[in-house]
Enzyme design. Structure first.
Site, PDB file in Angstrom:
ATOM      1  N   ASP A 272       0.857  -1.175   0.000  1.00 53.79           N
ATOM      2  CA  ASP A 272       0.000   0.000   0.000  1.00 53.79           C
ATOM      3  C   ASP A 272       0.907   1.243   0.000  1.00 53.79           C
ATOM      4  O   ASP A 272       2.089   1.166   0.340  1.00 53.79           O
ATOM      5  CB  ASP A 272      -0.898  -0.023   1.239  1.00 53.79           C
ATOM      6  CG  ASP A 272      -1.765   1.206   1.357  1.00 53.79           C
ATOM      7  OD1 ASP A 272      -2.406   1.583   0.353  1.00 53.79           O
ATOM      8  OD2 ASP A 272      -1.791   1.817   2.440  1.00 53.79           O
TER       9      ASP A 272
ATOM     10  N   ASP B  50      -0.100   5.081   1.052  1.00 57.59           N
ATOM     11  CA  ASP B  50      -0.250   6.031   2.148  1.00 57.59           C
ATOM     12  C   ASP B  50      -0.178   5.326   3.497  1.00 57.59           C
ATOM     13  O   ASP B  50      -0.971   4.442   3.795  1.00 57.59           O
ATOM     14  CB  ASP B  50      -1.593   6.767   2.037  1.00 57.59           C
ATOM     15  CG  ASP B  50      -1.728   7.515   0.716  1.00 57.59           C
ATOM     16  OD1 ASP B  50      -0.820   8.287   0.382  1.00 57.59           O
ATOM     17  OD2 ASP B  50      -2.738   7.314   0.019  1.00 57.59           O
TER      18      ASP B  50
END
Length: 248
Positions: free
Chosen positions: A17, A19
């Protein structure tokens, strides 16, 4: 000495991922969501409105989800239903897409003003994964993923990017569904059981679990280790560098 990655033997690929895992932008997103929702709620409910909680509401309803899904999820938690609108709705429109576009404009403004930093421990880990011959992808709900990777100076570390733009083009449902992670694994040429998912969002944990990936790493930046485990993490770390070790 050989650097070890803290992953089970079958894993041949890492799906990261963006953020909160690779870049220090999760707090920027949370602040933009709060500013957006609080302004909407104040107009709708007046001075006594119940504000958006940038920790609890963000984690439960917004974090990791595609932008419009986050809007729908949070508004539903308050019993609010709005017209969908369209992707090109102006930010001042009180529609699902208008509110999402308002939040996106704020994020871009904040990133422009503040810049983007990658987590040093995450950069070390991705370098180690590359040096060990593991395949690497970024899987993000953000439509700004590519720009953020470039701003952080880490775009060249990944072979595949499945982000909000790609998901929209391919009609892939977002997290907590596993479809974007599965698409990244396919592009890297590995089975789900041969891929590790690295996520900080509860929705990302659920995507990793339901996709039957070989290993799910929860990254706890905000003190939610137990929740990450409940939602599917095989292990939880505060920084990816904690997974690194050395063998003779």
């Amino acid at each position: 000495m050989t650097t070890t990655l803290g992953l089970p033997e079958p894993v041949r690929a890492c799906l990261f991922d963006l953020d909160g895992v690779l870049t220090q932008t999760a707090t920027v997103h949370a602040a933009a969501w709060k500013e957006t929702f609080d302004a909407f709620l104040a107009r709708r409910d007046g001075p006594g409105f119940r504000p958006f909680d940038a920790v609890a509401d963000y984690d439960e309803y917004v974090d990791g989800r595609p932008r419009a899904d986050g809007v729908r999820s949070f508004l539903a938690s308050r019993g609010i239903s709005l017209p969908e609108g369209g992707d090109d709705d102006p930010p001042e429109n009180d529609t699902v897409h208008g509110i999402g576009n308002r939040k996106n404009a704020l994020v871009l403004q904040k990133i422009k003003e503040m810049g983007v930093d990658a987590y040093p421990g995450s950069v070390r880990y991705v370098h180690a994964a590359r040096d060990a011959g593991l395949r690497r992808a970024v899987v993000s709900s953000s439509a700004n993923c590519h720009d953020v990777l470039i701003a952080a100076g880490i775009d060249d570390l990944f072979e595949v990017r499945i982000d909000g733009v790609v998901a929209a083009e391919r009609h892939l449902p977002g997290k907590p569904r596993p479809d974007t992670f599965l698409a990244a694994a396919r592009e890297l040429g590995v089975a789900p059981a041969e891929a590790a998912v690295f996520e900080d969002a509860l929705a990302g944990m659920e995507a990793g679990r339901s996709g039957n990936f070989g290993f799910v790493v929860g990254v706890d930046r905000v003190g939610q280790a137990d929740a990450l485990r409940r939602h599917g993490a095989d292990t939880v770390v505060q920084d990816l560098a904690e997974l690194l070790g050395e063998t003779a």
